[in-house]
Design an enzyme around this catalytic site. Sequence first.
Site, PDB file in Angstrom:
ATOM      1  N   TYR A   1      -2.410  -0.185  10.001  1.00 25.79           N
ATOM      2  CA  TYR A   1      -2.599  -0.766   8.668  1.00 25.79           C
ATOM      3  C   TYR A   1      -1.308  -0.655   7.862  1.00 25.79           C
ATOM      4  O   TYR A   1      -0.845  -1.629   7.266  1.00 25.79           O
ATOM      5  CB  TYR A   1      -3.741  -0.045   7.953  1.00 25.79           C
TER       6      TYR A   1
ATOM      7  N   SER B   1       0.831  -1.206   0.000  1.00 28.59           N
ATOM      8  CA  SER B   1       0.000   0.000   0.000  1.00 28.59           C
ATOM      9  C   SER B   1       0.861   1.248   0.000  1.00 28.59           C
ATOM     10  O   SER B   1       1.970   1.258   0.555  1.00 28.59           O
ATOM     11  CB  SER B   1      -0.900   0.007   1.247  1.00 28.59           C
TER      12      SER B   1
END
Length: 334
Positions: A152, A127
């Site tokens: 995350y 990501s």
Amino acid sequence: MRVLVTGAAGFIGAHLARRLVERGDDVLGYDDVNPYYDPKLKRDRLAQVVPADGFEFLEARLEDRDALERAFASFRPQRVVNLAAQAGVRYSLENPRAYVDSNVVGFLNVLEACRAGTVEHLVYASSSSVYGANRTLPFSVSHAVDHPVSLYAATKKANELMAHTYSHLYGLPTTGLRFFTVYGPWGRPDMSPFLFAKRIVDGRPIDVFNHGRHSRDFTYVDDIVEGVVRALDRPPAPRDEPALLQSPATSTAPYRVYNIGSHQPVELLRFIELLEDGFGRRVEHRLLPMQPGDVPDTYADVEALRRDTGYAPSTSIEDGVARFVEWYRSYYAV
């Protein structure tokens, strides 16, 4: 090829599964269809793929090691694309354990299954959030990514480190793809395009954080899928070049990490304006401070992916938003 796609009921996963089946691959989709957001949307995505020959689907969790191992043993994939993960930056502030369970324990199970099954290539979702507190734009895979600002992001950085370990120890070819703000038809309801669209349709104000000074490297889903397929078809090979150890994105092991984005950041207010144009109405913009775990800007340097695979995103923000609005109007009958 025989390709196992985890997260196949997800936004990118469903698009990817359909693309692979259309080109003649045999695909096993693997997803737990959890209620993080509306499971109906996930099942409707799958319905776009399920009728196709060459596609099977198994509903199970990555954390269920036995189910995953059985899937590998029966399907015997040559290549694997791991897109399953607990997504969302803000949700990680409220439910941190969900991220460790899915993104760390689940990813370990994938790595172990690939090792045991002598998989030719594992491509996995990282990501843009791994860049965290980095302020040097555009974000380059040569930059250090040691300061995540959300759990995350930390789990995605952990995935890159875990993948490198398996590439080094066991010769498993792995490629990590750092996705940048993917949008388009069948998207995720927890992401900004969906949230903005719903508020515009309902005529309600939009909360715009960082007082509207955000910019994002919005990337249309078809361009993302094209990049994933190009990466999947090119497993990295081990190379005896010590200089490769100087970048976190390369290694002498069969390991690579790439940015995958549009390389054209768009101001958030401009994105909202295009949505408003598409839906034919204006709404109030409530300008608010930055949220915890968020970053002001994202901007992908995609030169490495272009050089190695020929990746060239081609969808303009205007065309991409128009296609998203058309799908949204049709799916939700608005």
